[in-house]
Write a protein that holds these residues in place. Structure first.
Motif, mmCIF file in Angstrom:
data_model
loop_
_atom_site.group_PDB
_atom_site.id
_atom_site.type_symbol
_atom_site.label_atom_id
_atom_site.label_comp_id
_atom_site.label_asym_id
_atom_site.label_seq_id
_atom_site.Cartn_x
_atom_site.Cartn_y
_atom_site.Cartn_z
ATOM 1 N N ASN A 13 15.598 -62.790 61.822
ATOM 2 C CA ASN A 13 16.083 -62.298 63.029
ATOM 3 C C ASN A 13 15.235 -62.967 64.028
ATOM 4 O O ASN A 13 14.094 -63.139 64.200
ATOM 5 N N LEU A 14 15.851 -63.829 65.136
ATOM 6 C CA LEU A 14 15.224 -64.801 65.953
ATOM 7 C C LEU A 14 14.491 -63.952 66.820
ATOM 8 O O LEU A 14 13.350 -64.595 67.277
ATOM 9 N N ALA A 15 14.595 -63.008 67.147
ATOM 10 C CA ALA A 15 13.971 -62.029 68.224
ATOM 11 C C ALA A 15 12.709 -61.812 67.799
ATOM 12 O O ALA A 15 11.444 -62.073 68.325
ATOM 13 N N ASN A 16 12.619 -61.445 66.589
ATOM 14 C CA ASN A 16 11.438 -61.085 65.780
ATOM 15 C C ASN A 16 10.473 -62.310 65.607
ATOM 16 O O ASN A 16 9.388 -62.296 65.946
ATOM 17 N N LYS A 18 10.312 -64.870 67.775
ATOM 18 C CA LYS A 18 9.960 -64.978 69.030
ATOM 19 C C LYS A 18 8.901 -64.347 69.224
ATOM 20 O O LYS A 18 7.735 -64.560 70.059
ATOM 21 N N ALA A 19 8.594 -63.152 68.979
ATOM 22 C CA ALA A 19 7.484 -62.219 69.316
ATOM 23 C C ALA A 19 6.452 -62.439 68.225
ATOM 24 O O ALA A 19 5.148 -62.606 68.968
ATOM 25 N N TYR A 20 6.658 -63.004 67.258
ATOM 26 C CA TYR A 20 5.491 -63.430 66.412
ATOM 27 C C TYR A 20 4.984 -64.953 66.915
ATOM 28 O O TYR A 20 3.600 -64.893 66.806
ATOM 29 N N ALA A 22 4.919 -65.505 69.859
ATOM 30 C CA ALA A 22 4.300 -65.289 71.030
ATOM 31 C C ALA A 22 2.736 -64.645 70.768
ATOM 32 O O ALA A 22 1.895 -65.193 71.524
ATOM 33 N N LEU A 23 2.750 -63.877 69.526
ATOM 34 C CA LEU A 23 1.350 -63.485 69.307
ATOM 35 C C LEU A 23 0.694 -64.577 68.910
ATOM 36 O O LEU A 23 -0.550 -64.558 69.109
ATOM 37 N N ARG A 59 13.073 -57.772 54.252
ATOM 38 C CA ARG A 59 14.549 -57.738 53.960
ATOM 39 C C ARG A 59 14.931 -58.817 54.830
ATOM 40 O O ARG A 59 15.059 -59.028 55.960
ATOM 41 N N LYS A 109 5.934 -52.655 59.966
ATOM 42 C CA LYS A 109 7.043 -53.141 60.878
ATOM 43 C C LYS A 109 7.319 -51.853 61.753
ATOM 44 O O LYS A 109 7.135 -50.703 61.206
ATOM 45 N N PRO A 110 7.039 -52.059 63.092
ATOM 46 C CA PRO A 110 6.861 -53.083 63.834
ATOM 47 C C PRO A 110 5.455 -53.488 63.813
ATOM 48 O O PRO A 110 4.766 -52.470 63.703
ATOM 49 N N ALA A 111 5.123 -54.678 63.885
ATOM 50 C CA ALA A 111 3.861 -55.173 63.623
ATOM 51 C C ALA A 111 3.006 -54.822 64.968
ATOM 52 O O ALA A 111 3.481 -55.037 65.990
ATOM 53 N N ASP A 112 1.659 -54.150 64.599
ATOM 54 C CA ASP A 112 0.967 -54.102 65.690
ATOM 55 C C ASP A 112 0.438 -55.214 66.152
ATOM 56 O O ASP A 112 -0.535 -55.748 65.213
ATOM 57 N N PRO A 113 0.488 -55.660 67.638
ATOM 58 C CA PRO A 113 -0.156 -56.806 68.190
ATOM 59 C C PRO A 113 -1.647 -56.951 67.740
ATOM 60 O O PRO A 113 -2.017 -58.027 67.324
#
Lengths: 353, 132
Positions: A13-16, A18-20, A22-23, A59, A109-113
């Protein structure tokens, strides 16, 4: 030394991703961040670019997280790349499997920042230290290799100069032993000996006559034929050379001792000092014998002119199976072009009239 | 309506380290990914394909959770639970859950539209997100 650490994130999933990513921007140091939505592509990338941190979703279309870890560890069995897998809290069975396959850590999941950044920092710090240690060890190894090479070269140079000095005593220019070393190495190479053995031949052969330091001048320098008593004294140089060189831990000196003792042995058993025959004579000495005789024939002496090349080669051929090991003699004859090159390259300097 | 905020501002702030442009970019990525997932969920429900519907709800829950869409995540979790075989798959309940998912996504879209509305000046994303 500063290098960029490579982070590879794999999630379908691309959105996931992008979140990683960003972190990851909050992590310190130069980093190369690569994102993959197709795990098979990420695996192909890992074939050529080993990551310093691998973050995987569990997954995903094949290969899933577990299959990915398995394939990665097979691809880089020696690698200690940290692998973090993202799983649901309830996937305890999956976590155990992942650990068995080589995962380093997990994130819910979801990963805590905060948790994500803390784990990533720790794993990257460990990885960076490991890389620095490996780099340091490699440079130390190279330094030791270089120092050892220099010591070996110095040892070789010292021996060469001493042997050349000895040859001067025997009406020689000193180039005889240099050429002999090169003939011997050439023969070693032609006969398929390992490179280390070839190098030992180059360095050890020039010491074949070191025992002549014990031979009195009236014998060594006698212009005419030696009488039986003088001949007996002359023959002692082989044992004397062995005594001088034997007992060393150095491989060069060990081979040189063997050569000094046996280089006057003959294939048919008619040589000295032990009357050894055939394979009982060490190969190094059999190689030395051909090299020594050929070069002596080709050299000018106060009492003789140098032989013509074809005559010297004919003698080597003739003496195969008698004086010389026939196989060594054959290889010498087959290497005629290289032999001639050595003759010219290390020719005796012209003496002004 | 769910008690969860549309977006979890604290989480979004932590991911973006206070960078509003990055926050906008991430929410945009969420909308782009979640839109087809919600449409897919509706289609699967219409075809009564419970197993695939549950998988889609699970993936949607993951994306929404990672990108701080708290209400969407809660709605996707409810859909995932409703689509689980253990619950007997009550399709009217599933339809309701899908409606909640679609509504939560619309709320995210509405928030995003306010941030990016050229007439609205340049508001700080985090000023508009409850919880910051």
């Amino acid at each position: 030394m500063v290098w960029a650490l490579r982070l590879i994130f794999v999630d379908d999933n691309l959105a996931n991703l992008k979140a990683y990513a960003a972190l990851a921007r909050q992590l310190e140091g130069p980093l190369d961040v690569e994102l993959f939505t197709v795990s098979a592509e990420a695996l192909r990338r890992c074939e050529t670019a080993e990551p310093d941190l691998l973050v995987l979703d569990y997954r995903m279309p094949a290969p899933d997280g577990l299959e990915f870890i398995q394939a990665y560890r097979r691809l880089h069995p020696e690698s200690d790349t940290p692998i973090v897998m993202l799983t649901g809290e309830q996937d305890r069975g999956i976590r155990r499997q992942a650990l068995a396959l080589g995962a380093s850590d997990f994130l819910n999941k979801p990963a805590d920042p905060v948790e994500f950044l803390s784990r990533a920092r720790n794993l990257l710090k460990l990885r960076d230290r490991g890389l620095r240690l490996a780099h340091h060890a490699a440079s130390l190894t190279e330094e030791v290799r270089q120092a050892t090479r220099e010591i070996a070269e110095r040892e070789h140079e010292t021996i060469s100069r001493l042997m050349r000095a000895l040859e001067y005593r025997d009406n020689d220019t000193g180039m005889h032993v240099v050429r002999m070393g090169h003939y011997a190495r050439l023969l070693g190479e032609a006969m398929g000996l390992p490179a280390e053995e070839q190098d030992l031949l180059l360095r050890a052969t020039p010491m074949h006559d070191v025992g002549k330091v014990s031979t009195p001048d009236n014998v060594l320098l006698k212009p005419g034929k030696l009488d039986p008593a003088e001949w007996s004294v002359m023959q002692q140089h082989a044992s004397a050379g062995h005594d001088i060189l034997a007992g060393s831990a150095s491989k060069v000196l060990q081979m040189a001792a063997q050569i000094a003792l046996c280089h006057h042995e003959h294939w048919d058993g008619s040589g000295y000092p032990q009357g050894l025959r055939g394979d009982a004579i060490p190969l190094s000495a059999r190689i030395c014998a051909v090299s020594d005789v050929f070069d002596a024939l080709m050299s000018e002496r106060p009492y003789k002119r140098p032989w013509r090349l074809e005559d010297a080669l004919a003698l080597i051929a003739r003496e195969g199976g008698k004086h010389f090991d026939p196989v060594v003699a054959q290889w010498f004859l087959r290497s005629q072009r290289e032999v001639t090159a050595i003759l010219h390259r290390f020719a005796d300097p012209k003496v002004a009239a | 309506m769910s008690a969860e905020p549309v977006l979890d501002g604290t989480r979004l702030d932590a991911i973006c380290a206070g960078d509003p442009e990055l926050a906008v970019e991430l929410v945009e990525a969420l909308i782009e990914d979640a839109g087809p997932m919600v449409a897919g969920a509706m289609d699967l429900a219409a075809r009564r394909e419970g197993h695939e519907l549950r998988e889609t709800a699970h993936a949607l829950k993951g994306v929404a959770g990672n990108l701080a869409a708290a209400r969407l995540r809660a709605a996707a979790a409810a859909l995932e639970a409703a689509a689980a075989p253990e619950t007997g798959r009550d399709w009217s309940q599933i339809e309701q859950a899908i409606g909640a998912v679609a509504a939560a996504l619309e709320e995210v879209r509405a928030l995003y539209a306010r941030w990016t509305d050229p007439a609205g000046g340049e508001p700080n994303v985090f000023d508009l997100v409850p919880g910051v």
